[in-house]
Design an enzyme around this catalytic site. Structure first.
Site, PDB file in Angstrom:
ATOM      1  N   ASP A 256       1.862  18.200 -22.527  1.00 26.49           N
ATOM      2  CA  ASP A 256       0.808  18.477 -23.508  1.00 26.49           C
ATOM      3  C   ASP A 256       0.380  19.940 -23.438  1.00 26.49           C
ATOM      4  O   ASP A 256       0.115  20.563 -24.453  1.00 26.49           O
ATOM      5  CB  ASP A 256      -0.435  17.621 -23.225  1.00 26.49           C
ATOM      6  CG  ASP A 256      -0.184  16.134 -23.404  1.00 26.49           C
ATOM      7  OD1 ASP A 256       0.806  15.769 -24.060  1.00 26.49           O
ATOM      8  OD2 ASP A 256      -0.994  15.338 -22.883  1.00 26.49           O
TER       9      ASP A 256
ATOM     10  N   GLU B  24     -24.946   0.404  -5.658  1.00 24.38           N
ATOM     11  CA  GLU B  24     -24.270   1.501  -6.358  1.00 24.38           C
ATOM     12  C   GLU B  24     -25.113   1.957  -7.542  1.00 24.38           C
ATOM     13  O   GLU B  24     -25.933   1.200  -8.056  1.00 24.38           O
ATOM     14  CB  GLU B  24     -22.912   1.045  -6.917  1.00 24.38           C
ATOM     15  CG  GLU B  24     -21.952   0.469  -5.907  1.00 24.38           C
ATOM     16  CD  GLU B  24     -21.647   1.404  -4.765  1.00 24.38           C
ATOM     17  OE1 GLU B  24     -21.807   2.626  -4.925  1.00 24.38           O
ATOM     18  OE2 GLU B  24     -21.265   0.888  -3.697  1.00 24.38           O
TER      19      GLU B  24
ATOM     20  N   ASP C 131     -21.719  -4.444  -5.992  1.00 27.26           N
ATOM     21  CA  ASP C 131     -22.635  -3.933  -4.969  1.00 27.26           C
ATOM     22  C   ASP C 131     -23.881  -3.394  -5.685  1.00 27.26           C
ATOM     23  O   ASP C 131     -23.814  -2.385  -6.401  1.00 27.26           O
ATOM     24  CB  ASP C 131     -21.948  -2.826  -4.154  1.00 27.26           C
ATOM     25  CG  ASP C 131     -22.795  -2.391  -2.959  1.00 27.26           C
ATOM     26  OD1 ASP C 131     -24.027  -2.641  -2.973  1.00 27.26           O
ATOM     27  OD2 ASP C 131     -22.228  -1.791  -2.021  1.00 27.26           O
TER      28      ASP C 131
ATOM     29  N   GLU D 297     -12.255  -5.868 -11.512  1.00 29.37           N
ATOM     30  CA  GLU D 297     -12.575  -7.101 -10.771  1.00 29.37           C
ATOM     31  C   GLU D 297     -12.056  -8.330 -11.504  1.00 29.37           C
ATOM     32  O   GLU D 297     -11.572  -9.278 -10.883  1.00 29.37           O
ATOM     33  CB  GLU D 297     -14.083  -7.212 -10.537  1.00 29.37           C
ATOM     34  CG  GLU D 297     -14.676  -6.095  -9.676  1.00 29.37           C
ATOM     35  CD  GLU D 297     -13.920  -5.833  -8.391  1.00 29.37           C
ATOM     36  OE1 GLU D 297     -13.342  -6.784  -7.814  1.00 29.37           O
ATOM     37  OE2 GLU D 297     -13.874  -4.656  -7.957  1.00 29.37           O
TER      38      GLU D 297
ATOM     39  N   GLY E  54     -14.556 -19.376  -6.667  1.00 28.62           N
ATOM     40  CA  GLY E  54     -13.314 -18.869  -7.278  1.00 28.62           C
ATOM     41  C   GLY E  54     -13.601 -18.171  -8.605  1.00 28.62           C
ATOM     42  O   GLY E  54     -14.370 -18.681  -9.421  1.00 28.62           O
TER      43      GLY E  54
ATOM     44  N   HIS F 248      -3.913  -5.863  -6.147  1.00 28.86           N
ATOM     45  CA  HIS F 248      -3.840  -4.436  -6.445  1.00 28.86           C
ATOM     46  C   HIS F 248      -2.420  -4.021  -6.801  1.00 28.86           C
ATOM     47  O   HIS F 248      -1.451  -4.537  -6.256  1.00 28.86           O
ATOM     48  CB  HIS F 248      -4.352  -3.626  -5.256  1.00 28.86           C
ATOM     49  CG  HIS F 248      -5.837  -3.698  -5.134  1.00 28.86           C
ATOM     50  ND1 HIS F 248      -6.504  -3.548  -3.956  1.00 28.86           N
ATOM     51  CD2 HIS F 248      -6.785  -3.917  -6.075  1.00 28.86           C
ATOM     52  CE1 HIS F 248      -7.807  -3.668  -4.177  1.00 28.86           C
ATOM     53  NE2 HIS F 248      -8.009  -3.888  -5.458  1.00 28.86           N
TER      54      HIS F 248
ATOM     55  N   CYS G 250       0.821  -1.211   0.000  1.00 29.87           N
ATOM     56  CA  CYS G 250       0.000   0.000   0.000  1.00 29.87           C
ATOM     57  C   CYS G 250       0.853   1.258   0.000  1.00 29.87           C
ATOM     58  O   CYS G 250       0.429   2.278  -0.485  1.00 29.87           O
ATOM     59  CB  CYS G 250      -0.887   0.057   1.227  1.00 29.87           C
ATOM     60  SG  CYS G 250      -1.560  -1.519   1.640  1.00 29.87           S
TER      61      CYS G 250
ATOM     62  N   HIS H 194     -18.681 -10.062  -7.754  1.00 33.09           N
ATOM     63  CA  HIS H 194     -19.902  -9.504  -7.150  1.00 33.09           C
ATOM     64  C   HIS H 194     -19.861  -7.988  -7.244  1.00 33.09           C
ATOM     65  O   HIS H 194     -18.871  -7.375  -6.832  1.00 33.09           O
ATOM     66  CB  HIS H 194     -20.015  -9.915  -5.674  1.00 33.09           C
ATOM     67  CG  HIS H 194     -20.156 -11.394  -5.488  1.00 33.09           C
ATOM     68  ND1 HIS H 194     -19.994 -12.018  -4.271  1.00 33.09           N
ATOM     69  CD2 HIS H 194     -20.470 -12.373  -6.376  1.00 33.09           C
ATOM     70  CE1 HIS H 194     -20.183 -13.321  -4.422  1.00 33.09           C
ATOM     71  NE2 HIS H 194     -20.466 -13.568  -5.684  1.00 33.09           N
TER      72      HIS H 194
END
Ligand code: 01S
Ligand code: CA
Ligand code: ZN
Ligand code: ZN
Length: 486
Positions: free
Chosen positions: A307, A221, A218, A239, A212, A248, A113, A216
């Protein structure tokens, strides 16, 4: 276990309330300090300071907590820190306390992290992978917010993102499938309940039997096919990375970066970091030409070019692809951010930008379109067409723009136009050659902005400081100097 957690929660809750009631007005630094003292009962002084830094740096890096250098700017309001901490705790499935307690600090120090320069994909621990390259998928149910065809298209496109970059193939199945997609809410039988709107958007299971690979979403949302939160295709693609064995990434431009960031689906290209990740598991794609994707720019890459550049209320914004760096004038600190995070409806690849200080507006250009920003808000009625400025129709795009003393200078190839901001018309006698007016600016201009009595021209890897009083270039140096690089 449960009792211990609850006990700890109650203890710290008490301490927090006490801190809140008696120390409302104390700066964050002190509050954090106190909370950290609670989390670590007998820490040596230097340890506390270290912990404050950890929290500060972590939230700045991953949760857009404004950057701080000096004592005074470090005093973020309490509620901002608490909210950011909650967001972080929510995200990692910790107790949502808004306090930098033990488990929070622990999580912040995990290398996946926090390490700023390990910008790379991560495989799932244990390196799970599918034993075959022909995978099946099934859509179990739908969201009422999109048509079934839209959900199917979003998922199909998300699968294609990964199949284009690897030897994997996906086939839809009506019966048993490797990867099942479902919209579910709250507690739904896998020990990872969803949390209602925002926060956790979706999750997915690593390759394996049964659950596995399953994805899913939510169901609470708002799912969209636009730039509005949250784009189903983008979340499904993220996902699926998990379903295929990726964790991640710490590369902020990667699809597998933990936080949602909008990117236009119609021009979406899987970032290089994710390509490297999926190919590390399954090997290269079967197609004769290996796919490549955008890499996140690194501030101090000597090959970096810009740019567009503009000032905005004292800050300087440096645009590059889907990113921009923000340079604070006094602190001279520089942060990288996504264009889409600040202006979801703007495209990437802004080509020119200028600030009209008199009207307190910033104008951004791409192709024949332009947008007006008031601070960080896009004005109504944009994008508009650059023909509004009086450009002839053969001008299709602008290289660079800058405004100074009620005139705006537009640079296109080796020429420039001058626009009168008050009369709102192009001045006669233009375009003129850049080199004739701005001696020393010999090549095409990538970007330009104004500071004091200088125009700062950027061309390739160099910038040129053109003194508007002396009418000459007084300094030439490497462009990346502006990002605090050597
Ligand atoms: N799912 O893959 C996630 O990363 C979760 C958090 C886990 C701890 C379950 C999630 O919903 N994260 C948010 C998200 O936007 C922040 N994920 C999708 C994305 O596109 N990054
Ligand atoms: Ca949620
Ligand atoms: Zn689930
Ligand atoms: Zn994720």
């Amino acid at each position: 276990m449960l009792t211990r957690g609850a006990d700890r929660k109650a203890r710290q809750g008490g301490a927090w309330r006490k801190a809140m009631s008696s120390l409302q007005m104390l700066p964050l630094l002190l509050l954090l300090h106190m909370q950290l003292s609670k989390a670590f009962p007998l820490p040596p002084q230097h340890n506390e300071e270290k912990n404050i830094k950890i929290v500060q740096n972590y939230l700045e890096k991953f949760y857009q907590l404004p950057k701080s250098r000096s004592q005074s700017t470090r005093m973020h309001s309490n509620s901002v820190i608490v909210e950011k901490l909650k967001e972080m705790q929510q995200f990692f499935g910790l107790n949502v306390t808004g306090k930098p307690n033990e488990e929070t600090l622990e999580m912040m120090q995990k290398p996946r992290c926090g390490v700023p320069d390990s910008r790379e994909f991560m495989l799932t621990p244990g390196n799970p992978k599918w034993p075959h390259n022909n995978l099946t998928y099934r859509i179990i149910n739908y969201t009422p917010q999109l048509s079934q065809a839209d959900v199917e298209a979003a998922i199909k496109k998300a699968l294609q993102v990964w199949s284009d970059a690897s030897p994997l193939k996906f086939t839809i199945s009506q019966g048993k499938a490797d990867i099942n997609f479902a919209f579910v809410q709250r507690v739904h039988g896998d020990n990872s309940p969803f949390d209602g709107p925002n926060g956790i958007l979706a999750h997915a299971f690593q390759p394996g039997q049964g659950i596995g690979g399953d994805v899913h979403f939510d169901a609470e949302e708002t799912w969209t096919k636009t730039y509005k939160n949250y784009n189903l295709f983008l979340v499904a693609a993220h996902e699926l990375g998990h379903s295929l064995g990726l964790s991640h990434s710490s590369d902020p431009g990667a699809l597998m970066y933990p936080n949602y960031a909008f990117s236009d689906p119609s021009t979406y290209s899987l970032p290089q970091d994710d390509i490297n990740g999926i190919q590390a598991i399954y090997g290269p794609s079967d197609s004769p030409v290996q796919p490549t994707g955008p890499s996140t720019p690194t501030a101090c890459d000597p090959r970096l070019t810009f740019d567009a550049i503009t000032t905005l209320r004292g800050e300087i914004l440096f645009f590059k692809d889907k990113y921009f760096w923000r340079r604070h004038p006094q602190l001279q600190s520089v942060d990288l951010s996504f264009i889409s995070l600040f202006w979801p409806s703007l495209p990437s690849g802004i080509q020119a930008a200028y600030e009209d200080v008199d009207r307190d507006l910033v104008f951004l250009f791409k192709g024949n379109q332009y947008w007006a920003l008031s601070g960080y808000d896009i004005q109504q009625g944009y994008p508009k067409d650059i023909s509004d400025y009086g450009f002839p129709s053969n001008v299709r795009a602008i290289d660079a723009a800058v405004s100074y003393r009620a005139k705006t200078y537009f640079f296109v190839n080796d020429q420039f136009w001058r626009y009168d901001n008050q009369r709102q018309s192009m001045e006669p006698g233009y375009p003129k050659s850049i080199a004739s007016t701005f001696q020393g600016i010999e090549s095409r201009v990538d970007a330009v902005f104004q500071q004091n009595h200088f125009f700062l021209f950027f061309s390739g890897r160099r910038y040129y400081a053109f003194d508007l009083n002396g009418r000459r270039v007084t300094r030439v140096d490497r462009s990346i100097r502006w990002l605090n690089c050597r």
